[in-house]
Design a protein around this motif. Structure first.
Motif, short mmCIF file in Angstrom:
data_model
loop_
_atom_site.label_atom_id
_atom_site.label_comp_id
_atom_site.label_asym_id
_atom_site.label_seq_id
_atom_site.Cartn_x
_atom_site.Cartn_y
_atom_site.Cartn_z
N ASN A 1 0.80 -1.18 -0.22
CA ASN A 1 0.04 0.27 0.73
C ASN A 1 0.87 0.86 0.18
O ASN A 1 0.43 2.25 0.05
N GLY A 2 2.31 1.03 0.04
CA GLY A 2 3.40 2.31 -0.02
C GLY A 2 3.86 2.56 1.24
O GLY A 2 4.49 3.80 1.08
N LYS A 3 3.10 1.84 2.34
CA LYS A 3 3.34 2.17 3.86
C LYS A 3 5.45 2.16 3.99
O LYS A 3 5.56 0.83 3.66
N GLN A 4 5.48 3.00 3.89
CA GLN A 4 7.37 2.78 4.59
C GLN A 4 6.96 1.70 6.27
O GLN A 4 6.57 2.80 7.37
N THR A 5 7.95 0.76 5.97
CA THR A 5 8.01 0.02 7.05
C THR A 5 9.20 -0.03 7.99
O THR A 5 9.83 -0.53 8.48
N ALA A 6 10.01 0.35 7.15
CA ALA A 6 11.83 0.39 7.78
C ALA A 6 12.43 1.62 7.09
O ALA A 6 12.74 1.80 5.75
N PRO A 7 13.96 2.55 7.08
CA PRO A 7 14.72 3.18 6.69
C PRO A 7 14.96 2.92 5.56
O PRO A 7 15.70 1.59 5.99
N VAL A 8 14.98 3.67 4.56
CA VAL A 8 15.63 4.12 2.49
C VAL A 8 17.13 4.14 3.21
O VAL A 8 17.60 5.46 3.38
N SER A 9 18.13 3.32 2.08
CA SER A 9 19.51 3.55 2.56
C SER A 9 19.81 4.44 1.12
O SER A 9 19.50 3.98 -0.66
N MET A 10 20.27 5.61 1.67
CA MET A 10 20.76 6.33 -0.12
C MET A 10 22.24 6.67 0.24
O MET A 10 22.87 7.02 1.52
N LEU A 11 22.62 6.17 -0.75
CA LEU A 11 24.89 5.90 -0.85
C LEU A 11 24.84 7.76 -1.99
O LEU A 11 24.18 7.89 -3.07
N ILE A 12 25.97 8.68 -1.35
CA ILE A 12 26.14 9.45 -2.27
C ILE A 12 27.44 9.59 -2.45
O ILE A 12 28.06 9.42 -1.18
N GLU A 13 28.42 10.15 -3.23
CA GLU A 13 29.61 10.88 -2.83
C GLU A 13 29.69 12.19 -3.58
O GLU A 13 29.16 12.49 -4.56
N SER A 14 29.78 13.10 -2.40
CA SER A 14 29.19 14.81 -3.28
C SER A 14 30.37 15.30 -1.58
O SER A 14 30.45 14.74 -0.42
N ASP A 15 30.56 17.05 -1.91
CA ASP A 15 31.14 17.58 -1.29
C ASP A 15 29.93 18.26 -1.02
O ASP A 15 30.34 19.06 0.20
#
Length: 194
Positions: free
Chosen positions: A142-156
């Protein structure tokens, strides 16, 4: 502009219009008739038609003004109706839609592209990578978030990115520890909480 941003901007204009009206009515010692209420609202809304930040809702504002100018029109009642509909939309937006809206905001307003992480492709700076299995496992059907979403990035611009995400109020973002920290590349792992 995302649907959620459109609705938020429209909701803000409606809410501020009503607050302006009620402030004017409260400061008046006499009863304020419908025609005068319509005039007050139209005077408040008309300047917004020329302001660039309201370009995407210009048509909506024109329709509001027309309701206020029409004989027998009740702009206050119409704004209250629209405000109720706007609140209803915001309550229905699910977490998966909010993630989509966030990624659109980050791309169009802040220049951060986003892609699914692929080990076979070299990571690019200032691109947000999301793990496919996180998208599949962090959200219910149904689109409900049940856990944290991980995002990876290389940036200053990692700190600015975290602040930007938190400022949208769509998610709470936090920097997570990386097991391998490459300080010269400024890689970061960001967790999105609902």
């Amino acid at each position: 502009m995302s649907k959620e941003n459109y609705h938020q901007l429209l909701s803000d204009v409606i809410e501020n219009s009503l607050l302006h009206l009620y402030g004017q009515v409260a400061s008046n010692d006499h009863f304020v008739p419908l025609a005068k209420r319509n005039t007050l609202l139209c005077k408040y809304l008309k300047p917004k038609l020329k302001q660039p930040e309201y370009k995407v809702i210009k048509g909506d504002i024109k329709r509001m003004v027309l309701v206020g100018q029409r004989k027998g029109g009740d702009l206050e009642a119409k704004l209250n109706e629209l405000y109720t509909l706007s609140l209803s939309y915001q309550a229905k937006a699910n977490d998966a839609q909010r993630l989509y809206d966030l990624l659109n905001i980050l791309l169009h307003e802040h220049g951060f592209d986003s892609k699914l992480f692929d080990e076979s492709v070299k990571a690019k700076p200032d691109v947000i990578y999301i793990l496919q299995d996180h998208l599949e496992n962090c959200f219910e059907a149904n689109g409900k978030q049940t856990a944290p979403v991980s995002m990876l990035i290389e940036s200053d611009r990692v700190s600015a990115l975290v602040h930007t995400i938190n400022d949208t109020q769509l998610f709470n973002a936090e920097l997570a520890e990386l097991k391998e920290v490459h300080s010269n590349k400024q890689q970061a792992h960001i967790l999105l909480h609902p």
